[in-house]
Motif scaffolding. Structure first.
Motif, PDB file in Angstrom:
ATOM      1  N   ASP A  26      -9.874 -15.702 -61.436  1.00 31.39           N
ATOM      2  CA  ASP A  26      -8.841 -16.802 -62.067  1.00 31.39           C
ATOM      3  C   ASP A  26      -9.963 -17.494 -63.010  1.00 31.39           C
ATOM      4  O   ASP A  26     -10.640 -18.342 -62.674  1.00 31.39           O
ATOM      5  N   ARG A  67      -8.862 -20.016 -64.605  1.00 32.14           N
ATOM      6  CA  ARG A  67      -8.812 -21.577 -64.463  1.00 32.14           C
ATOM      7  C   ARG A  67      -9.587 -22.274 -63.636  1.00 32.14           C
ATOM      8  O   ARG A  67      -9.853 -23.252 -63.746  1.00 32.14           O
ATOM      9  N   ILE A  68     -10.214 -21.297 -62.572  1.00 29.73           N
ATOM     10  CA  ILE A  68     -10.699 -22.309 -61.377  1.00 29.73           C
ATOM     11  C   ILE A  68     -12.127 -21.534 -60.824  1.00 29.73           C
ATOM     12  O   ILE A  68     -12.763 -22.003 -60.145  1.00 29.73           O
ATOM     13  N   HIS A  91     -15.438 -23.203 -60.545  1.00 29.16           N
ATOM     14  CA  HIS A  91     -15.968 -24.327 -59.451  1.00 29.16           C
ATOM     15  C   HIS A  91     -16.536 -23.170 -58.207  1.00 29.16           C
ATOM     16  O   HIS A  91     -17.254 -23.920 -57.528  1.00 29.16           O
ATOM     17  N   HIS A  95     -16.060 -31.773 -51.806  1.00 27.19           N
ATOM     18  CA  HIS A  95     -15.691 -31.657 -53.291  1.00 27.19           C
ATOM     19  C   HIS A  95     -15.983 -32.830 -53.910  1.00 27.19           C
ATOM     20  O   HIS A  95     -15.657 -32.964 -55.255  1.00 27.19           O
ATOM     21  N   ILE A 125     -12.415 -31.577 -59.677  1.00 30.48           N
ATOM     22  CA  ILE A 125     -11.422 -30.807 -59.227  1.00 30.48           C
ATOM     23  C   ILE A 125     -10.097 -31.648 -59.730  1.00 30.48           C
ATOM     24  O   ILE A 125      -9.980 -32.793 -59.357  1.00 30.48           O
ATOM     25  N   THR A 126      -9.267 -30.944 -60.540  1.00 26.08           N
ATOM     26  CA  THR A 126      -8.107 -31.484 -60.834  1.00 26.08           C
ATOM     27  C   THR A 126      -6.820 -30.980 -60.006  1.00 26.08           C
ATOM     28  O   THR A 126      -6.923 -29.756 -59.217  1.00 26.08           O
ATOM     29  N   ASP A 169      -6.186 -27.373 -60.790  1.00 22.51           N
ATOM     30  CA  ASP A 169      -7.182 -26.512 -59.971  1.00 22.51           C
ATOM     31  C   ASP A 169      -6.688 -26.362 -58.630  1.00 22.51           C
ATOM     32  O   ASP A 169      -6.611 -25.171 -58.059  1.00 22.51           O
ATOM     33  N   ALA A 226      -3.852 -23.971 -58.701  1.00 23.09           N
ATOM     34  CA  ALA A 226      -4.055 -22.606 -58.993  1.00 23.09           C
ATOM     35  C   ALA A 226      -4.835 -22.061 -57.784  1.00 23.09           C
ATOM     36  O   ALA A 226      -4.528 -20.852 -57.441  1.00 23.09           O
ATOM     37  N   LEU A 227      -5.547 -22.853 -56.872  1.00 23.10           N
ATOM     38  CA  LEU A 227      -6.124 -22.139 -55.725  1.00 23.10           C
ATOM     39  C   LEU A 227      -4.988 -21.818 -54.785  1.00 23.10           C
ATOM     40  O   LEU A 227      -4.949 -20.754 -54.149  1.00 23.10           O
TER      41      LEU A 227
END
Length: 100
Positions: A11, A13-14, A17, A53, A58-59, A62, A65-66
């Protein structure tokens, strides 16, 4: 957990991380965390969510999305809706500890 982590790593988007972390350790800690959170016999021994974290930027997007990836894995393995909702109800409150 294998399916979920594969989704997360794919993904865009994440995945950034997780790119520099130890994926094996992450999987192991995730298994223990999910097992403990769902009243299993495991004991999570990793850092608390806030410490793990902190400073990672991290938003809310995020985190969402997880969870989307988790739902995708649960759906793939046909986890019943009731159990899926129970797990999400356990994990969603962690948002306050994961976000800055």
């Amino acid at each position: 957990v294998d399916d979920f982590t594969a989704r997360v790593m794919a993904d865009a988007r994440i995945s950034h991380h997780f790119a520099t972390g130890n994926l094996g350790r992450f999987k192991s800690q995730l298994v223990d965390q999910l097992c403990e959170a769902t009243a299993g016999p495991c004991k999570y021994k990793g850092p608390d969510m806030r410490a793990a974290h902190l400073g990672r930027g991290i938003t809310g997007a995020d985190f969402d999305a997880l969870l989307e990836n988790l739902v995708g894995s649960l759906d793939r393995f046909r986890v019943p809706e009731r159990e899926k909702k129970e797990l999400l109800a356990i994990l969603t409150p962690m948002r306050k500890d994961v976000l800055p």
